[in-house]
Each structure stands twice: as C-alpha cells, then as structure tokens.
Enzyme design. Structure first.
Site, short mmCIF file in Angstrom:
data_model
loop_
_atom_site.label_atom_id
_atom_site.label_comp_id
_atom_site.label_asym_id
_atom_site.label_seq_id
_atom_site.Cartn_x
_atom_site.Cartn_y
_atom_site.Cartn_z
N ILE A 13 0.84 -1.20 0.00
CA ILE A 13 0.00 0.00 0.00
C ILE A 13 0.87 1.25 0.00
O ILE A 13 0.58 2.24 -0.67
CB ILE A 13 -0.95 0.01 1.21
N ASN A 36 9.41 -6.90 4.92
CA ASN A 36 8.36 -7.54 4.12
C ASN A 36 8.17 -6.79 2.80
O ASN A 36 7.06 -6.63 2.31
CB ASN A 36 7.04 -7.60 4.89
N LYS A 86 1.49 -7.42 9.73
CA LYS A 86 0.10 -7.31 9.31
C LYS A 86 -0.66 -8.59 9.03
O LYS A 86 -1.80 -8.54 8.57
CB LYS A 86 0.04 -6.43 8.06
N SER A 124 -7.51 -0.52 10.36
CA SER A 124 -8.08 -1.70 9.71
C SER A 124 -9.50 -1.96 10.19
O SER A 124 -9.85 -1.64 11.33
CB SER A 124 -7.20 -2.92 10.03
N TYR A 149 -3.16 -9.11 15.83
CA TYR A 149 -3.03 -8.05 14.82
C TYR A 149 -4.15 -7.03 14.98
O TYR A 149 -3.91 -5.83 15.03
CB TYR A 149 -3.07 -8.65 13.41
N LYS A 153 -4.19 -2.79 16.21
CA LYS A 153 -4.84 -1.66 15.55
C LYS A 153 -5.78 -0.95 16.52
O LYS A 153 -5.85 0.28 16.54
CB LYS A 153 -5.60 -2.14 14.31
#
Length: 340
Positions: A13, A36, A86, A124, A149, A153
């Site tokens: 992204i 990553n 993520k 998210s 995860y 967030k």
C-alpha cells in the site's frame, strides 16, 4: 512542496501511496526496514514516475535511530504510517512480535517528532471484530479483537486518540480500510509478500501461475450465501488516493476535531468463492482450490458503510472486483518474467 514521510513506503500500500502523493505535488521520503518488501520497488517507482524518491532503511523499533532521523528531518510536515506487521494468522502464532513491532514503531514516531504533525494512520476494519450490524459504520462499537493483529490496531487507535486529546499540535486521521487488492495499472508494482502469502489474492495469483499449490478456502460453513467468508475488497490504487485525501483534510484543517476515523472500502461484500469465480472469469485461468477448516482469527463477514468518507473526504472507490483481479494477474505475470 510539503515534505511527507511514508513509513513502510516500499510495501504494497505504501508504494502505491507514494505515487499518488507525488502526483498530488508532495515531496516524499520513504522509511522501511525491508522486512516484508523489496528494495527494487524503488526502481519500479522510478520507472513509473521518473523520480528517485529519498529512501532511508531503518527499523522504527530502534528508538535512537528514529530520534536521530527526526532531528535531521524537521521539515517533515506530515506522516503516513504503514510500517507494521500485518498477517492475522501469524499474529495468532507470534503475538509478541506484533505487539513489539506495531507499538514501538508508532510510539517512537510520536515521541521523536514531538507530536507536532499531520498524521494519517493505517488502521483496519479488524477493529470491529464481527460487527452486530452490516454495513459497519465508524460509530459501531469496537469489540474484543479476534487476533493480536486486530488488537494492535485497536490499541494504536487508542494511543492516537488519547494523545491528540492532550496535544493540539497533533492532528490524526485513522483510515479503517478493508481488504486491499489489485496492482498499479502499469503492472510495475503490486503485492509482493515475502514467503507464503497470508492474504487471499496473492495466493490465488501465485497458485494460478504455478508457484503455489491448491488454494485453501478457509471454511464453507459460515452463515453466508455460499458458506465462505465475506470481505469488502478495495483496489489498492483507490486506497492510496484515500490517504492523499486524508492528508489534505488535515492540512486544510477541515476536521472539527484532532482525531477522526474513516472507513475506506467499496461498501460491498464479496465472498471468497465469488473472488475465485471473478478471477477465473477475467483471466480465463482455472483455479485449483479445496475447502479447509475455518482459520483462527477470521471473522465471518465484514463490509463497511463508506458514506462518511464519500462525503467528508470527498473520496469514493472507483475500481471494481474485475479490475482488481485483472491488475493483480497482470502484476503476477510481470514478476514471473521479471523476478525480484
């Protein structure tokens, strides 16, 4: 030109957002630890834009390194923060990795830049867990996270909300986006996970091109029309444009509070089996898939109400599922011929 820091800017992204920021006239500096992502993305960005973006390889968990970077770059006026671990499944297996990486990086940025900036946070839809009502709105209650995860967030949003409450110089928009897929129209950048993909679409494209074995559909016994899990898939280019809109909203001081959240999606749910069918239709490739058990940390279905982002950010998703599948496949074919 305003100078914008994009953390995780060589990632999926982040790299698309770098291009949209450049098109909008911003000066961009990228920070990434390449855990990553791939350094060759910088060459790809140059091929698309004609520019070599300033890049610093750095781990944002390193407090001293971040402080030194901030001291050397006091002209940065805004941060778009993508850098984070993520993968939902991996977070269940390695929770401490996720808590350490995702919190240290955020806190180090806030402290080092003295909380004086426009800050767009990559949040998210996982913060909603399994919503009581669909489509889910920004005012829906944040439930207990289904995965570490998702919990990172939720807590990161709390950190930002509480910090803005006591610091008027920090202005934050958290974008709660749904499932980003697809690739740039040039097919020169796209999703490039290290190792076995944790997300559906890159696994589909890698399976179709012969790099992976059969696709596993995690569960066909959900209470959905075809039994498979439903998500709101958003084209990565549309998502990147939303970050630019959020940054402009902060710069122009259009927000009525220092901390805002927006859903970023299409507002429409698509099942895993529908994704498979769409890919086969657009590409003409027959996929080999099997049904497996439900995966820990997954919710049954979630898709967003995007009226607020349509109206207040003046943003709307434009690219549909077929374009998402087509562009993802073109990217996969490109990297087969031009491996990273």
């Amino acid at each position: 030109m305003a100078k914008i820091l994009v953390t995780g800017g060589t990632g999926y992204i982040g790299s698309h957002t770098v291009l949209e920021l450049d098109k909008a006239g911003y000066e961009v500096i990228i920070v990434d630890n390449l855990s990553n992502s791939n350094i060759k993305i910088l060459t790809q960005l140059h091929a698309i834009s004609g520019k070599w973006f300033e890049f610093v390889q750095m781990d944002l968990q390193d407090e001293h390194a971040v402080q030194q970077f901030a001291e050397e770059n006091r002209d940065i006026t805004g941060i778009i923060h993508f850098a984070a671990s993520k993968a939902v499944g991996e977070s269940v297996e390695k929770p401490l990795k996720y808590y350490k990486n995702n919190f240290y990086s955020l806190i180090n940025l806030l402290v080092s830049f003295n909380n004086r900036m426009d800050f767009v946070f990559s949040s998210s839809c996982t913060v909603y867990g399994q919503p009581d009502h669909l489509p889910v709105t920004e005012s829906a209650p944040v439930k207990k996270a289904e995965s570490p995860y998702g919990n990172t967030k939720q807590i990161a949003e709390e950190i930002l909300s509480e910090t803005t409450a006591v610091n008027a110089d920090l202005r934050v928009i958290a974008l709660r986006y749904f499932n980003p897929v697809g690739a740039h129209e040039t097919a020169l950048i796209g999703e490039l996970p290290n190792g076995v993909p944790a997300n559906l679409i890159p696994f589909i494209t890698q399976s179709a091109i012969g790099k992976r074995g059969p696709i596993t559909v995690y569960g066909n016994d959900y209470e959905t029309p075809d039994g498979s899990a439903i998500r709101d898939y958003i084209h990565v280019v549309d998502l990147a444009k939303a970050h630019v809109k959020a940054l402009k909203r902060l710069e122009e001081k259009k927000a009525d509070r220092n901390y805002e959240v927006f859903n970023i999606g299409t507002g429409k749910g698509t099942s895993v089996l529908e994704i498979i069918a769409a890919f086969e239709e657009v590409t003409g490739e027959k996929l080999d898939y099997k049904i497996g058990p439900r995966r820990a940390g997954d919710v049954m279905q979630v898709y967003g109400d995007v009226q607020k982002s349509n109206e207040e950010l003046a943003w709307k998703a434009e690219l549909d599922i077929k374009e998402m599948m087509r562009s993802a496949w073109e990217w996969e074919k490109y990297i087969k011929i031009n491996p990273f």
